[in-house]
Design a protein around this motif. Structure first.
Motif, short mmCIF file in Angstrom:
data_model
loop_
_atom_site.label_atom_id
_atom_site.label_comp_id
_atom_site.label_asym_id
_atom_site.label_seq_id
_atom_site.Cartn_x
_atom_site.Cartn_y
_atom_site.Cartn_z
N GLN A 58 -1.99 -12.28 6.39
CA GLN A 58 -1.97 -12.21 7.85
C GLN A 58 -2.09 -13.60 8.39
O GLN A 58 -2.81 -14.43 7.82
CB GLN A 58 -3.15 -11.37 8.35
N ILE A 90 -5.32 -10.86 1.25
CA ILE A 90 -6.05 -9.74 0.67
C ILE A 90 -5.33 -9.26 -0.58
O ILE A 90 -4.15 -8.93 -0.53
CB ILE A 90 -6.17 -8.58 1.69
N ALA A 114 -4.80 -6.50 -2.57
CA ALA A 114 -5.02 -5.05 -2.47
C ALA A 114 -4.86 -4.37 -3.83
O ALA A 114 -5.55 -3.39 -4.10
CB ALA A 114 -4.06 -4.43 -1.47
N PRO A 142 -14.44 2.63 -3.01
CA PRO A 142 -14.89 2.36 -1.64
C PRO A 142 -13.74 2.12 -0.68
O PRO A 142 -12.63 1.77 -1.10
CB PRO A 142 -15.77 1.10 -1.79
N SER A 143 -14.02 2.30 0.59
CA SER A 143 -13.03 2.05 1.63
C SER A 143 -12.49 0.62 1.52
O SER A 143 -13.26 -0.32 1.34
CB SER A 143 -13.70 2.26 2.99
N GLY A 144 -11.18 0.50 1.60
CA GLY A 144 -10.56 -0.83 1.57
C GLY A 144 -10.28 -1.36 0.19
O GLY A 144 -9.80 -2.49 0.04
N CYS A 145 -10.52 -0.55 -0.86
CA CYS A 145 -10.35 -1.09 -2.23
C CYS A 145 -8.89 -1.04 -2.69
O CYS A 145 -8.56 -1.57 -3.75
CB CYS A 145 -11.24 -0.34 -3.23
N GLY A 146 -8.00 -0.36 -1.92
CA GLY A 146 -6.58 -0.38 -2.28
C GLY A 146 -5.97 0.97 -2.63
O GLY A 146 -4.83 1.03 -3.09
N LYS A 147 -6.68 2.04 -2.39
CA LYS A 147 -6.22 3.38 -2.83
C LYS A 147 -4.93 3.80 -2.13
O LYS A 147 -3.98 4.24 -2.77
CB LYS A 147 -7.32 4.43 -2.59
N SER A 148 -4.91 3.68 -0.79
CA SER A 148 -3.69 4.09 -0.06
C SER A 148 -2.52 3.17 -0.42
O SER A 148 -1.38 3.63 -0.54
CB SER A 148 -3.93 4.06 1.45
N THR A 149 -2.82 1.89 -0.59
CA THR A 149 -1.78 0.95 -1.01
C THR A 149 -1.17 1.38 -2.34
O THR A 149 0.06 1.37 -2.51
CB THR A 149 -2.38 -0.47 -1.13
N HIS A 207 -12.55 11.01 -1.54
CA HIS A 207 -13.97 10.69 -1.49
C HIS A 207 -14.78 11.96 -1.75
O HIS A 207 -16.01 11.93 -1.68
CB HIS A 207 -14.36 10.17 -0.10
N TYR A 215 -1.67 -8.67 0.82
CA TYR A 215 -1.35 -8.68 2.24
C TYR A 215 -1.73 -10.04 2.79
O TYR A 215 -2.83 -10.53 2.54
CB TYR A 215 -2.15 -7.61 2.99
N GLN A 246 -2.70 10.10 4.46
CA GLN A 246 -4.05 10.11 5.02
C GLN A 246 -4.01 10.45 6.52
O GLN A 246 -4.88 11.14 7.02
CB GLN A 246 -4.68 8.72 4.81
#
Ligand SMILES: Nc1ncnc2c1ncn2[C@@H]1O[C@H](COP(=O)(O)OP(=O)(O)OP(=O)(O)O)[C@@H](O)[C@H]1O
Ligand SMILES: [Mg+2]
Length: 220
Positions: free
Chosen positions: A13, A19, A21, A40-47, A198, A11, A91
Motif C-alpha cells: 500500500q 504485508i 499475507a 487469528p484475524s489477518g493471518c491470511g486465510k481469506s487470501t 473460527h 500486499y 466471507q
C-alpha cells in the motif's frame, strides 16, 4: 484436485508497510479431504482461499486445479476452470441483492452446461431449510438465510472443490450443524473442501486440520 506449491502473496500500500499475507504455502487436497484452516484475524486465510480459487494471483508459486496450472491460463480460461471445478462461499456472501433466493442459488450454475441445477436447487433449499423463502429477494433475508443461500449456490453444480470462508460465522448451533454436515457429506461423496473457520465445533467434521499464522500454513 488442488495443489499449492510455495505460494507467496504480498500486499503493498502506498506509504504503508508491505504485508506478507502468504509465505511459501505448500499443501495438496485430494477427493474426500475436508480440511479446516484456523488462525487469528489477518493471518491470511481469506487470501489463501482467493489464491486457491483462481481469483487472486500469487506473487510466487504455483496453484494446480484439476491438474491445470491456474495462473498459467488466460483470464477467460481461468474463469472457465473456476466455473467448472470450484464453488465459493465468501466471507461477505456476495449474493446478488435484486435476485430471489432461488435465482441466487441457480446463478451458481451459469458456467455449466448441465441441466440438473433446478432439481439440485430444490433439494438444497429443502436440506438447508430455505424453501419457504425461495422467492424472497436476498435483501429481505436474515443473515443466516443469506449464508445458507451462499452455501447452496456453491454446491448447486457439485463442483470438485468447495472453498468456504467462515460459512457458519453467523449461524446458530443447529444451522451450523446443517452446514458443516452438508460439507462433510459432500467430501464423503468425493469432493474436497477447504474451510476457513473460527468455529471450534467444525474441527469435529473435518478430517484434516491446518493452522495458519502470519501467512505460514501448517498441518496439525
Ligand atoms: N487488498 C488488500 N490490500 C492490502 N492489504 C490486504 C488486502 N487484503 C488483505 N490484506 C491484509 O492481508 C492480511 C491477510 O488478510 P486476510 O483477509 O487474508 O486475513 P484473514 O485471515 O482472512 O482475516 P479474518 O479472520 O479477519 O477474515 C491482513 O493483514 C489484511 O489487512
Ligand atoms: Mg478472512
Amino acid at each position: 484436485m488442488l495443489g499449492c506449491h510455495n505460494i507467496s502473496k504480498r500486499y503493498t500500500q502506498k506509504g504503508g508497510p508491505q504485508i506478507e499475507a502468504l509465505r511459501e504455502v505448500t499443501f495438496a487436497l485430494s477427493p474426500g479431504d475436508f480440511a479446516s484452516v484456523q488462525g487469528p484475524s489477518g493471518c491470511g486465510k481469506s487470501t489463501l482461499l482467493l489464491v486457491c480459487g483462481g481469483l487472486l494471483s500469487p506473487d510466487g508459486g504455483q496453484v494446480l486445479l484439476a491438474e491445470t496450472d491456474v495462473y498459467a491460463q488466460s483470464p477467460n480460461d481461468r474463469a472457465r476452470l473456476r466455473g467448472r471445478h470450484v464453488g465459493f462461499v465468501f466471507q461477505q456472501f456476495h449474493l446478488i441483492p435484486y435476485l430471489s433466493l432461488r435465482d441466487n442459488i441457480l446463478s451458481g450454475s451459469l458456467a455449466h452446461e448441465r441441466g440438473c441445477a433446478e432439481t439440485s436447487a430444490e433439494t438444497l433449499m429443502t436440506r438447508l431449510d430455505l424453501h419457504d423463502r425461495a422467492h424472497h429477494l436476498v435483501s429481505a433475508l436474515s443473515i443466516g438465510e443469506r449464508q445458507r443461500t451462499a452455501l447452496a449456490r456453491a454446491l448447486v453444480c457439485e463442483p470438485q472443490l468447495i472453498l468456504a470462508d467462515e460459512p457458519t460465522g453467523n449461524l446458530d448451533p443447529d444451522n451450523s450443524h446443517i452446514v458443516l454436515q452438508s460439507l462433510a457429506e459432500y467430501a464423503q461423496a468425493g469432493g474436497a473442501v477447504l474451510l476457513v473457520t473460527h468455529d471450534p465445533s467444525s474441527t469435529g467434521y473435518a478430517n484434516r486440520h491446518f493452522v495458519m499464522n502470519r501467512g505460514v500454513l501448517r498441518e496439525s
